[in-house]
Design a protein around this motif. Structure first.
Motif, PDB file in Angstrom:
ATOM      1  N   TRP A 138      11.322 -26.594 -42.262  1.00 34.76           N
ATOM      2  CA  TRP A 138      11.803 -25.828 -41.376  1.00 34.76           C
ATOM      3  C   TRP A 138      10.658 -25.371 -40.407  1.00 34.76           C
ATOM      4  N   GLU A 139      11.120 -25.244 -39.215  1.00 28.77           N
ATOM      5  CA  GLU A 139      10.293 -24.941 -38.028  1.00 28.77           C
ATOM      6  C   GLU A 139       9.726 -23.477 -38.275  1.00 28.77           C
ATOM      7  N   PHE A 140       8.635 -23.084 -37.483  1.00 33.57           N
ATOM      8  CA  PHE A 140       8.232 -21.696 -37.744  1.00 33.57           C
ATOM      9  C   PHE A 140       8.348 -21.128 -36.033  1.00 33.57           C
ATOM     10  N   LYS A 141       8.681 -20.117 -35.996  1.00 25.59           N
ATOM     11  CA  LYS A 141       8.579 -19.598 -34.445  1.00 25.59           C
ATOM     12  C   LYS A 141       7.673 -18.172 -34.485  1.00 25.59           C
ATOM     13  N   ASN A 142       7.031 -18.015 -33.270  1.00 26.02           N
ATOM     14  CA  ASN A 142       6.482 -16.479 -33.332  1.00 26.02           C
ATOM     15  C   ASN A 142       7.305 -15.544 -32.855  1.00 26.02           C
ATOM     16  N   TYR A 143       7.576 -14.246 -33.554  1.00 25.67           N
ATOM     17  CA  TYR A 143       8.733 -13.462 -33.116  1.00 25.67           C
ATOM     18  C   TYR A 143       7.994 -12.082 -32.818  1.00 25.67           C
ATOM     19  N   GLY A 144       8.516 -11.373 -31.909  1.00 26.47           N
ATOM     20  CA  GLY A 144       8.200  -9.955 -31.344  1.00 26.47           C
ATOM     21  C   GLY A 144       6.853 -10.002 -30.574  1.00 26.47           C
ATOM     22  N   GLU A 145       6.563  -8.757 -30.332  1.00 29.05           N
ATOM     23  CA  GLU A 145       5.381  -8.563 -29.669  1.00 29.05           C
ATOM     24  C   GLU A 145       3.951  -8.880 -30.532  1.00 29.05           C
ATOM     25  N   ILE A 149      20.645  -8.486 -43.802  1.00 33.19           N
ATOM     26  CA  ILE A 149      19.303  -7.556 -44.010  1.00 33.19           C
ATOM     27  C   ILE A 149      18.851  -7.131 -42.430  1.00 33.19           C
ATOM     28  N   ALA A 150      18.944  -8.222 -41.459  1.00 30.76           N
ATOM     29  CA  ALA A 150      18.563  -7.582 -40.062  1.00 30.76           C
ATOM     30  C   ALA A 150      19.272  -6.620 -39.602  1.00 30.76           C
ATOM     31  N   GLY A 151      20.880  -6.649 -40.031  1.00 29.71           N
ATOM     32  CA  GLY A 151      21.700  -5.656 -39.579  1.00 29.71           C
ATOM     33  C   GLY A 151      21.365  -4.512 -40.077  1.00 29.71           C
ATOM     34  N   LEU A 152      20.997  -4.576 -41.354  1.00 37.16           N
ATOM     35  CA  LEU A 152      20.715  -3.240 -42.130  1.00 37.16           C
ATOM     36  C   LEU A 152      19.377  -2.660 -41.349  1.00 37.16           C
ATOM     37  N   ILE A 153      18.346  -3.310 -41.139  1.00 35.03           N
ATOM     38  CA  ILE A 153      17.466  -2.929 -40.381  1.00 35.03           C
ATOM     39  C   ILE A 153      17.442  -2.075 -38.961  1.00 35.03           C
ATOM     40  N   PRO A 213       4.956 -15.251 -37.266  1.00 35.62           N
ATOM     41  CA  PRO A 213       5.601 -16.557 -37.538  1.00 35.62           C
ATOM     42  C   PRO A 213       6.569 -16.233 -38.703  1.00 35.62           C
ATOM     43  N   ILE A 214       7.901 -16.536 -38.400  1.00 39.53           N
ATOM     44  CA  ILE A 214       8.995 -16.701 -39.448  1.00 39.53           C
ATOM     45  C   ILE A 214       9.785 -18.081 -38.987  1.00 39.53           C
ATOM     46  N   SER A 215      10.049 -18.650 -40.247  1.00 38.11           N
ATOM     47  CA  SER A 215      10.735 -19.860 -40.306  1.00 38.11           C
ATOM     48  C   SER A 215      12.220 -19.756 -39.897  1.00 38.11           C
ATOM     49  N   ASP A 216      12.832 -20.836 -39.532  1.00 41.27           N
ATOM     50  CA  ASP A 216      14.131 -21.063 -39.090  1.00 41.27           C
ATOM     51  C   ASP A 216      15.292 -20.568 -39.928  1.00 41.27           C
ATOM     52  N   LEU A 217      14.698 -20.378 -41.290  1.00 38.29           N
ATOM     53  CA  LEU A 217      15.445 -19.910 -42.381  1.00 38.29           C
ATOM     54  C   LEU A 217      15.879 -18.476 -42.086  1.00 38.29           C
ATOM     55  N   PHE A 218      15.195 -17.511 -41.353  1.00 38.21           N
ATOM     56  CA  PHE A 218      15.355 -16.190 -41.117  1.00 38.21           C
ATOM     57  C   PHE A 218      15.475 -15.775 -39.711  1.00 38.21           C
ATOM     58  N   PRO A 219      16.152 -16.293 -38.749  1.00 40.57           N
ATOM     59  CA  PRO A 219      16.069 -15.970 -37.079  1.00 40.57           C
ATOM     60  C   PRO A 219      16.568 -14.554 -37.316  1.00 40.57           C
ATOM     61  N   HIS A 220      17.265 -14.087 -37.783  1.00 45.06           N
ATOM     62  CA  HIS A 220      17.946 -12.971 -37.849  1.00 45.06           C
ATOM     63  C   HIS A 220      16.594 -11.733 -38.091  1.00 45.06           C
ATOM     64  N   ILE A 221      16.152 -11.895 -39.264  1.00 46.04           N
ATOM     65  CA  ILE A 221      15.063 -10.978 -39.825  1.00 46.04           C
ATOM     66  C   ILE A 221      13.690 -11.245 -38.742  1.00 46.04           C
ATOM     67  N   GLY A 222      13.664 -12.392 -38.238  1.00 47.52           N
ATOM     68  CA  GLY A 222      12.668 -12.574 -37.294  1.00 47.52           C
ATOM     69  C   GLY A 222      12.907 -11.507 -36.267  1.00 47.52           C
ATOM     70  N   SER A 223      14.087 -11.383 -35.694  1.00 46.85           N
ATOM     71  CA  SER A 223      14.250 -10.636 -34.388  1.00 46.85           C
ATOM     72  C   SER A 223      13.848  -9.030 -34.766  1.00 46.85           C
TER      73      SER A 223
END
Lengths: 453, 497
Positions: free
Chosen positions: A88-95, A336-340, A99-109
């Motif tokens: 999986w690729e990683f992306k940098n999230y938020g301010e 989980i992202a929904g919970l947060i 870096p979080i992998s494409d497994l967790f785009p929601h948690i990334g947000s």
């Protein structure tokens, strides 16, 4: 000696509520002002692969398929292959740019709310022992689970609900019920399991057609137990049994209500992924939603276990890493992202500590062709809310993600910090057992100021 | 022959007296300025060894003289002559050593001052006594009357000097600490060893601080950390000072927090450590004694008994408070100190189903200035009830999730001057209410699931830049992530299942 001093030392501690609430779960006064009032422990059974989730390793990609140049310890299956890059690729999230992998785009947000700990270590490479250590601070069965310690130390706000609830997805963790056990603490502090489906709890519906009938039965039972209790002076087990009957009686009303998510709005359900095409996601969504409702109702410690639906499996991908991790991530990522986001929107994230962790991580080299074996040497977990410094990365593994090399952390440190956020001095909360004042953190545990807000 | 003896004796006694005066000047001036002079300190420590000689000799002399007076025995008189010399020489030696010991700075205060000057007086008197005796023996014209008068006078002085010396070594309460009650009462001194206080539940119990902790600190610490000296600006002579920070900024003890109590750390350090207390060379506490103090701190470090009337009044007030709070708790309103020792409350209506009785709320309002956090948790609190909390000065976090008629509550909310976090989630707050919230200096404001229009929401956000404002969760963003997620899950496509 001022007013406060006398108040503090004599009147306002445990005995404050004794007069009006003769309950072992009565709320207790924390050692110091807490930043979190409740914990939601998102248990990632089986062990999430750190190099595929929160700890990107370019060196691993570079040397993909080569034999490891570092010393490889014996693993559980010891069928170790070459280095295996993350699919999986990683992306940098938020301010914060975590870096979080494409497994967790929601948690990334939600990256700016997370404190990712990349230097976590486990006390054992085996599921049950690592699991006991993660839950109870000790690799052997029989110690009180952290939820029980929180219950013992802080009691709970809602007197009609247990203090420690496991919202059971259906897959019992390796090590079984002892994972949630009260150990040597009074039995009131063990976990109560609820299921995210009907019936949420066995026997929660009274068999008696009339409430008075049940009440009379219970009172009679109570009087028998009381006489037994008097025969055995201070028999904790009998007292606990009496208290448990009474709590169960009160729970009959409250549990069906608090676990009934049908009244939640469509928007909320959608946020938790309850309209997902995937059943596991829907189930974990309802678990997360129940967790939020329990925390809202003042429950002290909630743990979620992973799905036991047919076809589901824990994060234990010794083979077929890609399909297995994708399935598991898909099941938990959006809920989980929904919970947060939901907690944050309701003003509850600041007082609720979320902990996302497996019992260990996975090897950066392959097991067989396409799996990863257990790795206790270094892995990633994260915490959010409840006084945690969001948008933070703490600690580091080596360039392959194999061993924690910087700011190494273990389960005792995790427990000490969780307790700290809940207002407990982990060195002060003890229970006398077998001639010792025993702590959750035994003789270990360090507070880590870098991860605290 | 007698003439020569008399002259030599006079010269010796006068030079001893001059030497005494010189040592006094020396120790008062030069030595006192320096912290310690090593050889002076070494010799000074022989003071307690030597000082018992003149005492014994003096008592012997007194008894022999008394016997001689009754018996008119020449042999006794000659013995007295030898005794008076030995007594004078040892007492003046003892004085020299005592002055050296005093000069090293370990001792100070009124007791020392009295002991020192009375000791000098006694030694000087002893020299004069010896001189008188020599004159009598040599028949140089002094009568027995003056000699005997001085003898009796010095006995009194010696007793007093010895008493103060003992106090310096063992502490002032040492002698009477275990005196029987009737004697202690006569001495007008509370008998510390059996002092008791009445505990909360009426049981008689000894006060640990007064009976055990204070004497230990008095014995080992207060010499350097007391009213006379405050090394490193720490004092340990009263309970209050134990919680007063010194030079390093730490407080000696923090009740219930052994790890936050530097005193405990310093006590446990090995003697060789630079931070060990008492420092190398000073008498050290035994492990049992340190353990006692450690346990006392770990168990809350309860202080000494105080003014009984004040405590009784305070206790009655607290008792009344506890009764009231328990009343609230019984009715489901959790009113709990935010942490141990705090006078501020966390108030949680979690266990209240439906409406709250007016009298309960009125009771709660008595404590409005001590509420730090208030969570209504869905209890049907009315604006009339909330009004009772107007002006609550410590309220920082207010959770009004699901509150009805929120717009009308804003007026009273605006009176909570310390308010930082305000949660309106799921309430019926509208634009009218929101516009009145600008006066509050908030950290965070939660406006999800309310009646506020998007326009007013962004208007508030724009004009209150410092406030973190939370609205509804953006579901469009969630949908966008879902699309990406499905693209990324190549091997696993839930839509196929």
């Amino acid at each position: 000696m001022g007013f406060g001093m006398l108040a503090a030392t004599s009147l306002f501690q445990r005995d404050l509520l004794g007069a009006s609430l003769s309950s072992p779960l009565a709320p207790q006064i924390p050692h110091f002002p807490p930043t979190a009032k409740s914990v939601i422990f998102l248990y990632m059974d089986g062990g999430v692969s750190q190099v595929d989730s929160f700890d990107p390793k370019p060196q691993l990609t570079k040397e993909n398929g080569q034999a490891p140049k570092f010393k490889v310890d014996a693993t559980v299956f010891n069928n170790n292959g070459n280095l295996l890059k993350s699919p999986w690729e990683f992306k940098n999230y938020g301010e914060s740019g975590i870096p979080i992998s494409d497994l967790f785009p929601h948690i990334g947000s939600c990256a700016d709310d997370l404190c990712v700990i990349r230097s976590m270590t486990a006390l054992s490479p085996n599921h049950p022992n690592a699991n006991y250590a993660l839950h109870c601070g000790h690799v052997l069965a029989g110690r009180p689970s952290m939820g029980s310690w929180f219950s013992y130390g802080l009691g709970t706000m809602n007197q009609n609900l247990p203090s420690y609830v496991v919202v059971n997805g259906g897959l019992m963790p390796p090590g079984g019920m002892q994972t949630f056990g009260n150990g040597f603490l009074p039995a009131n502090h063990q976990a109560s399991l609820v299921a995210p489906k009907h019936p949420v709890m066995n026997n929660i519906q009274p068999r008696e057609s009339l409430t008075e009938l049940q009440r009379k039965k219970l009172d009679y039972l109570n009087s028998i137990d009381r006489s037994l209790f008097q025969n055995f002076h201070h028999a904790d087990e009998v007292e606990t049994a009496i208290q448990n009957y009474e709590l169960a009686y009160r729970m009959q009303m409250e549990v069906p209500e608090v676990t009934d998510i049908s009244k939640e709005t469509a928007a909320t359900k959608r946020l938790y992924g309850m309209d997902s095409p995937f059943e596991q996601t829907r189930q974990y969504g309802s678990q997360c939603l129940i967790a939020r409702r329990l925390v809202e109702q003042g429950v002290r410690f909630v743990e979620l276990t992973v799905s036991g639906i047919s076809g589901a499996d824990r994060w234990d991908q010794h083979g077929n890493l890609k399909a297995g991790h994708e399935m598991n991530a898909f099941a938990v990522d959006q809920p989980i992202a929904g919970l947060i986001k939901d907690l944050k929107s309701r003003g509850l994230l600041d007082s609720t500590l979320l902990v996302f962790s497996g019992e260990f991580g996975r090897t950066p080299f392959a097991q067989g062709q396409n799996g990863r074996d257990h790795n206790p040497q270094g892995f990633s977990m994260w915490m959010a809310g409840g006084g945690i410094k969001g948008g933070t990365i703490y600690g580091a593994t080596d360039e392959y993600g194999y061993r924690a090399v910087e700011n190494k952390m273990d389960v005792h440190d995790l427990h000490a910090n969780m307790m700290h956020l809940m207002g407990i001095d982990h060195k002060q909360l003890t229970y006398r057992f077998s001639g010792r004042d025993v702590r959750l953190t035994d003789v270990h545990g360090h507070i880590i100021p870098e991860i605290l807000a | 022959m007698k003439r020569v003896y008399f002259l030599l004796s006079t010269v010796l006694l006068v030079s001893l007296a001059l030497l005494l005066a010189w040592v006094v000047v020396l120790t008062e001036g030069q030595f006192a300025a320096e912290e310690s002079v090593e050889w002076a300190q070494f010799l000074g420590r022989f003071h307690p060894v030597i000082l018992h000689l003149p005492i014994g000799l003096f008592v012997g002399l007194f008894v022999v003289e008394l016997a001689a007076l009754l018996n008119r025995n020449d042999g006794l008189r000659r013995s007295a002559h030898i005794l008076v010399w030995l007594m004078a020489l040892t007492s003046v030696l003892s004085a020299y050593l005592g002055l050296l010991l005093a000069s090293n700075g370990d001792y100070s205060g009124d007791t020392l001052w009295l002991h020192k000057w009375l000791g000098i007086l006694f030694s000087a008197g002893a020299l004069v006594l010896a001189f008188f005796k020599v004159r009598i023996v040599c028949r140089e014209g002094v009568g027995n009357g003056l000699y005997r008068f001085l003898l009796v006078g010095l006995l009194v002085v010696m007793t007093v000097v010895g008493h103060y010396g003992g106090n310096l070594t063992h502490g002032s309460g040492y002698l009477t600490a275990y005196a029987p009650d009737w004697l202690a009462a006569k001495l007008d001194k509370p008998n510390e060893a059996v002092e008791t206080v009445v505990s909360e539940d009426g049981a008689i119990e000894s006060n640990v601080y007064t009976r055990q902790i204070q004497p230990l600190l008095e014995q080992y610490c207060v010499q350097c950390h007391g009213i006379e000296k405050q090394k490193s600006k720490y004092r340990l002579d009263t309970y209050e000072y134990l919680m007063t920070p010194g030079k390093m900024g730490d407080t000696p003890i923090t009740p219930s927090m052994v790890s936050e109590s530097k005193l405990i750390e310093y006590l446990w350090l090995p003697e060789s450590d630079d931070m060990a207390m008492p420092p190398e060379g000073k008498p050290r506490m035994s492990a049992e004694q340190i353990m006692l103090i450690t346990h006392w701190v770990a168990n809350g470090a309860e202080g000494p008994p105080v003014d009984e009337a004040a405590v009784a009044a305070e206790r009655a007030a607290l008792e009344a408070e506890r009764t009231e709070l328990n009343q609230l708790i019984k009715n489901g309103i959790m009113v709990l100190p935010v942490s141990r020792g705090s006078e501020l409350f966390y108030v949680d209506f979690q266990n209240v189903k439906g409406t709250v009785a007016d009298e309960d709320f009125a009771l709660l309002a008595n404590y409005k200035d001590r509420i730090q956090e208030l969570k209504l948790a869905g209890a049907a609190v009315t604006n009339a009830q909330l009004e009772l909390l107007r002006g609550a000065s410590e309220l920082q976090t207010l959770n009004l999730s699901g509150y009805s008629s929120a717009d009308d509550a804003v007026d009273v909310i605006a009176s909570f001057s310390a308010l930082k976090n305000l949660i309106f989630y799921g309430s019926d707050l509208g634009d009218a209410g929101l516009s009145k919230l600008s006066t509050l200096n908030l950290d965070s404001l939660y406006l999800g699931a309310t009646n506020i229009t998007p326009k007013q929401f962004s208007a508030y956000q724009n004009s209150n830049g410092a406030v973190r404002v939370f609205g509804d969760v953006d579901l469009n963003a969630v949908s966008a992530i879902e699309v990406i997620d499905l693209e990324n899950t190549a091997d696993f496509n839930p839509n196929k299942k």
